[in-house]
Design a protein around this motif. Structure first.
Motif, short mmCIF file in Angstrom:
data_model
loop_
_atom_site.label_atom_id
_atom_site.label_comp_id
_atom_site.label_asym_id
_atom_site.label_seq_id
_atom_site.Cartn_x
_atom_site.Cartn_y
_atom_site.Cartn_z
N ASP A 130 0.82 -1.21 0.00
CA ASP A 130 0.00 0.00 0.00
C ASP A 130 0.86 1.26 0.00
O ASP A 130 0.44 2.30 -0.51
CB ASP A 130 -0.93 0.01 1.22
CG ASP A 130 -2.06 -1.00 1.08
OD1 ASP A 130 -2.34 -1.41 -0.07
OD2 ASP A 130 -2.66 -1.38 2.10
N ARG A 131 2.05 1.19 0.58
CA ARG A 131 2.96 2.34 0.55
C ARG A 131 3.37 2.64 -0.90
O ARG A 131 3.35 3.80 -1.34
CB ARG A 131 4.20 2.06 1.40
CG ARG A 131 3.91 1.91 2.88
CD ARG A 131 5.12 1.39 3.64
NE ARG A 131 4.79 1.08 5.03
CZ ARG A 131 5.03 1.89 6.06
NH1 ARG A 131 5.61 3.05 5.87
NH2 ARG A 131 4.69 1.54 7.28
N LEU A 149 9.39 10.50 -7.54
CA LEU A 149 10.41 9.81 -6.77
C LEU A 149 9.80 9.32 -5.46
O LEU A 149 9.00 10.03 -4.85
CB LEU A 149 11.59 10.72 -6.47
CG LEU A 149 12.72 10.14 -5.61
CD1 LEU A 149 13.42 8.99 -6.34
CD2 LEU A 149 13.73 11.22 -5.22
N PHE A 150 10.18 8.13 -5.04
CA PHE A 150 9.74 7.54 -3.78
C PHE A 150 10.97 7.34 -2.90
O PHE A 150 11.94 6.70 -3.32
CB PHE A 150 9.06 6.19 -4.05
CG PHE A 150 8.60 5.45 -2.83
CD1 PHE A 150 7.35 5.68 -2.27
CD2 PHE A 150 9.41 4.48 -2.24
CE1 PHE A 150 6.92 4.98 -1.16
CE2 PHE A 150 8.99 3.78 -1.13
CZ PHE A 150 7.74 4.04 -0.58
N VAL A 151 10.95 7.94 -1.71
CA VAL A 151 12.08 7.83 -0.77
C VAL A 151 11.58 7.19 0.51
O VAL A 151 10.74 7.77 1.21
CB VAL A 151 12.69 9.22 -0.47
CG1 VAL A 151 13.87 9.07 0.48
CG2 VAL A 151 13.11 9.92 -1.74
N GLY A 160 15.52 -6.87 -2.77
CA GLY A 160 14.14 -7.05 -3.21
C GLY A 160 13.12 -6.44 -2.28
O GLY A 160 12.04 -7.01 -2.10
N PHE A 161 13.40 -5.27 -1.70
CA PHE A 161 12.44 -4.62 -0.81
C PHE A 161 11.14 -4.34 -1.56
O PHE A 161 11.14 -3.76 -2.65
CB PHE A 161 13.00 -3.31 -0.26
CG PHE A 161 14.14 -3.49 0.70
CD1 PHE A 161 14.00 -4.26 1.85
CD2 PHE A 161 15.36 -2.88 0.46
CE1 PHE A 161 15.05 -4.42 2.74
CE2 PHE A 161 16.43 -3.03 1.35
CZ PHE A 161 16.26 -3.82 2.50
N MET A 162 10.00 -4.69 -0.94
CA MET A 162 8.71 -4.51 -1.58
C MET A 162 8.45 -3.06 -1.96
O MET A 162 7.93 -2.77 -3.04
CB MET A 162 7.61 -5.02 -0.65
CG MET A 162 6.18 -4.75 -1.14
SD MET A 162 5.87 -5.46 -2.78
CE MET A 162 5.98 -7.20 -2.37
N VAL A 163 8.81 -2.12 -1.07
CA VAL A 163 8.47 -0.72 -1.33
C VAL A 163 9.24 -0.13 -2.50
O VAL A 163 8.93 0.98 -2.95
CB VAL A 163 8.70 0.15 -0.07
CG1 VAL A 163 7.72 -0.21 1.02
CG2 VAL A 163 10.14 0.03 0.42
N LEU A 164 10.24 -0.84 -3.00
CA LEU A 164 11.04 -0.34 -4.11
C LEU A 164 10.62 -0.91 -5.46
O LEU A 164 11.25 -0.61 -6.48
CB LEU A 164 12.53 -0.66 -3.87
CG LEU A 164 13.16 -0.11 -2.60
CD1 LEU A 164 14.62 -0.55 -2.50
CD2 LEU A 164 13.06 1.41 -2.56
N LYS A 165 9.56 -1.71 -5.49
CA LYS A 165 9.23 -2.46 -6.70
C LYS A 165 8.27 -1.79 -7.67
O LYS A 165 7.84 -2.41 -8.63
CB LYS A 165 8.66 -3.83 -6.29
CG LYS A 165 9.67 -4.75 -5.64
CD LYS A 165 9.06 -6.12 -5.35
CE LYS A 165 10.07 -7.06 -4.71
NZ LYS A 165 9.49 -8.40 -4.47
N SER A 217 12.64 4.67 -7.13
CA SER A 217 12.48 4.48 -5.69
C SER A 217 13.81 4.15 -5.03
O SER A 217 14.61 3.37 -5.57
CB SER A 217 11.50 3.33 -5.42
OG SER A 217 10.25 3.54 -6.07
N ILE A 218 14.04 4.77 -3.85
CA ILE A 218 15.23 4.45 -3.07
C ILE A 218 14.84 4.23 -1.62
O ILE A 218 13.81 4.74 -1.16
CB ILE A 218 16.29 5.58 -3.16
CG1 ILE A 218 15.79 6.86 -2.49
CG2 ILE A 218 16.68 5.84 -4.60
CD1 ILE A 218 16.85 7.94 -2.36
N LEU A 219 15.65 3.46 -0.91
CA LEU A 219 15.45 3.23 0.52
C LEU A 219 16.74 3.63 1.23
O LEU A 219 17.83 3.17 0.88
CB LEU A 219 15.12 1.76 0.80
CG LEU A 219 14.76 1.40 2.25
CD1 LEU A 219 13.72 0.28 2.28
CD2 LEU A 219 15.99 0.97 3.05
#
Length: 488
Positions: free
Chosen positions: A267-268, A279-281, A378-383, A389-391
């Motif tokens: 959901d994020r 961009l997703f951080v 393979g972080f879900m929030v980066l897919k 997207s970065i973490l």
């Protein structure tokens, strides 16, 4: 960047453009958030429109070319910053909406394509101007309109801000409440007034930066030896980063989590895509059984993680209406879906790596880094297939010294500034077309000349020299040239 542009061009070529004539406004809805009032027009098809502000009193005016209201429907209501909303006919064929305002606003508008559940929608956001009192509650339910009559208005002349370019944002999912309203009163003609801060601004949209504070609610994340909870410190850093993003001209922050509540990982990612984020951080704090482990790290999705997500999207029929670069997949065959997703993901990963390199470089300036190179996992929030997207693992909360730093508001601010510097550096050299950042600055490339750039941006060479403090026409490759308006 060339890859991203070619992908976008291919996607929109496949999508095509449909023009419906005439366009009927089938419904009008109002919705209020903390610092924003949203007007949603339900349309029978796409429409060209112009949005501009008037003063004395404050009004927002929107003209829809070749459009009309559905029989028995009126554009009327009062909510949020909107004191009243009126409709009229302009030039015999255009629809004009006049929004009487309680305070000054910063407007933007964008067209949403059909998504399966909804048809075309034109969305207008009226964001509060700091220091201007709107006199409304923090949230309220949306309203729809009731039947009334139309009135006509005199056409204003100047201070127009054309808003036909899409703005990457999304309509909130809200349930409409039928609310009876009085009939529209006869109004005085609309007269123009100068709105310099709007009319002189470069046309384009804000860059949307989605900031995700990890964990939250029942998920506390990692715990430090002093009892520090990861979910608390990363939210504090995320909020500070959002402040820095909103200070940057041409950028706007969207907090995925702005409170202590649980949000599922998928959901994020979904919320960022709904906001059409550029961009997703994702902000986190690392932990390890060895308390001496220390330093920051920056991650992007791994090739394997991206491939598995693409397979899930292709296999899951519920994702048939997912958008990739603004193109619906629900009418494409499996092979074409696979090609589109692969192109979009390749461009997204390439952009993610570039952003991550910039952010990691800034974190190295701040202090220790755990890994000297960008990591892939393979972080879900980066897919997300179409949002770079970065973490960021800001520090090791399991390290007593870094735990103390993470609790320190001043150090949190330093982390936010470092991340912001990396994001800013990336977008200065890779500004998406149609954004205010692209309209405001130009990164000098080999072969660029001042005369050619003046012609390209329709501004005199003398204004370019003055705006950038140039004593002659010499340009340095890699430097950033500010592009002023001719009247500034």
């Amino acid at each position: 960047m060339a890859l991203r542009l070619s992908v976008a061009g291919l996607l929109f070529w496949i999508a095509g453009i449909c023009v419906a004539d005439p366009v009927v406004v089938q419904g009008v809805r109002l919705w209020t958030a903390t610092d924003n009032t949203r007007v949603v027009l339900d349309l029978s098809g796409p429409v060209e429109h112009e949005l501009f502000l008037l003063e004395g009193p404050d009004r927002a005016v929107i003209d829809l070319h070749g459009a009309t209201l559905k029989s028995g429907l009126t554009a009327q209501g009062s909510q949020g910053v909107i004191q009243s909303l009126r409709s009229g006919v302009r030039n015999g064929s255009d629809l004009r909406l006049v929004l009487d305002l309680k305070s000054k606003v910063k407007p933007r508008s964008f067209l949403l394509k059909p998504d399966g559940a909804n048809g075309y929608r034109l969305v207008m956001d009226l964001r509060d101007v700091p220091g201007s009192v709107a006199g409304r509650s923090s949230k309220s339910a949306p309203t729809t309109t009731a039947a009334s009559t139309q009135t006509s208005y005199k056409a204003p002349t100047k201070t127009e801000v054309k808003s036909s370019a899409p703005i990457r944002a999304a309509e909130p999912v809200v349930a409409a409440i039928e609310t009876p309203v009085p009939e529209a009163a006869e109004s005085t003609p609309v007269a123009p007034a100068p709105v310099k801060t709007i009319s002189d601004a470069p046309q384009g949209r804000d860059l949307i930066i989605a900031i995700d504070a990890g964990h939250g609610g029942k998920d506390t994340g990692a715990l430090g030896s002093a009892g520090t909870r990861e979910k608390d410190v990363v939210l504090a850093i995320a909020r500070k980063l959002a402040v820095q993003v909103n200070k940057e001209p041409g950028m706007r922050a969207v907090l995925v989590r702005d409170g202590d509540h649980f949000i599922r990982l998928r959901d994020r990612m979904k919320k960022a895509r709904e906001q059409r984020a550029d961009l997703f951080v994702s902000i986190h704090a690392d932990a390890f059984r060895d308390r001496s482990a220390r330093g920051s790290s920056v991650f992007v999705v791994s090739e394997r993680g991206a491939t598995s997500e693409m397979a899930r999207i292709l296999a899951d029929q519920e994702n048939a209406a997912d958008l990739v670069g603004g193109v619906s997949l629900n009418d494409k065959d499996d092979l074409l879906k696979s090609v589109l997703l692969d192109l979009s993901q390749s461009a997204s990963i390439e952009a993610s790596m570039s952003v991550a390199d910039n952010v990691l470089g800034e974190l190295k300036r701040l202090g220790n880094v755990h890994k000297s190179r960008v990591q892939q996992a393979g972080f879900m929030v980066l897919k997300s297939p179409d949002v770079p997207s970065i973490l960021v693992e800001t520090a090791f909360i399991s390290n007593p010294r870094e735990e103390r730093q993470l609790r320190d508001s001043r150090y949190q601010q330093k982390l936010a500034l470092a991340i912001m510097s990396g994001v800013r550096a990336y977008f200065r050299t890779n500004p998406p077309p149609g954004t205010l950042v692209a309209a405001r600055e130009h990164v000098i490339k080999r072969g660029d000349t001042l005369s050619e750039l003046a012609q390209r941006y329709a501004v005199s060479m003398s204004r370019l020299r003055v705006a950038n403090g140039l004593s002659d026409d010499t340009l340095r490759v890699g430097s950033v040239l500010r592009i002023p308006s001719e009247d500034s």
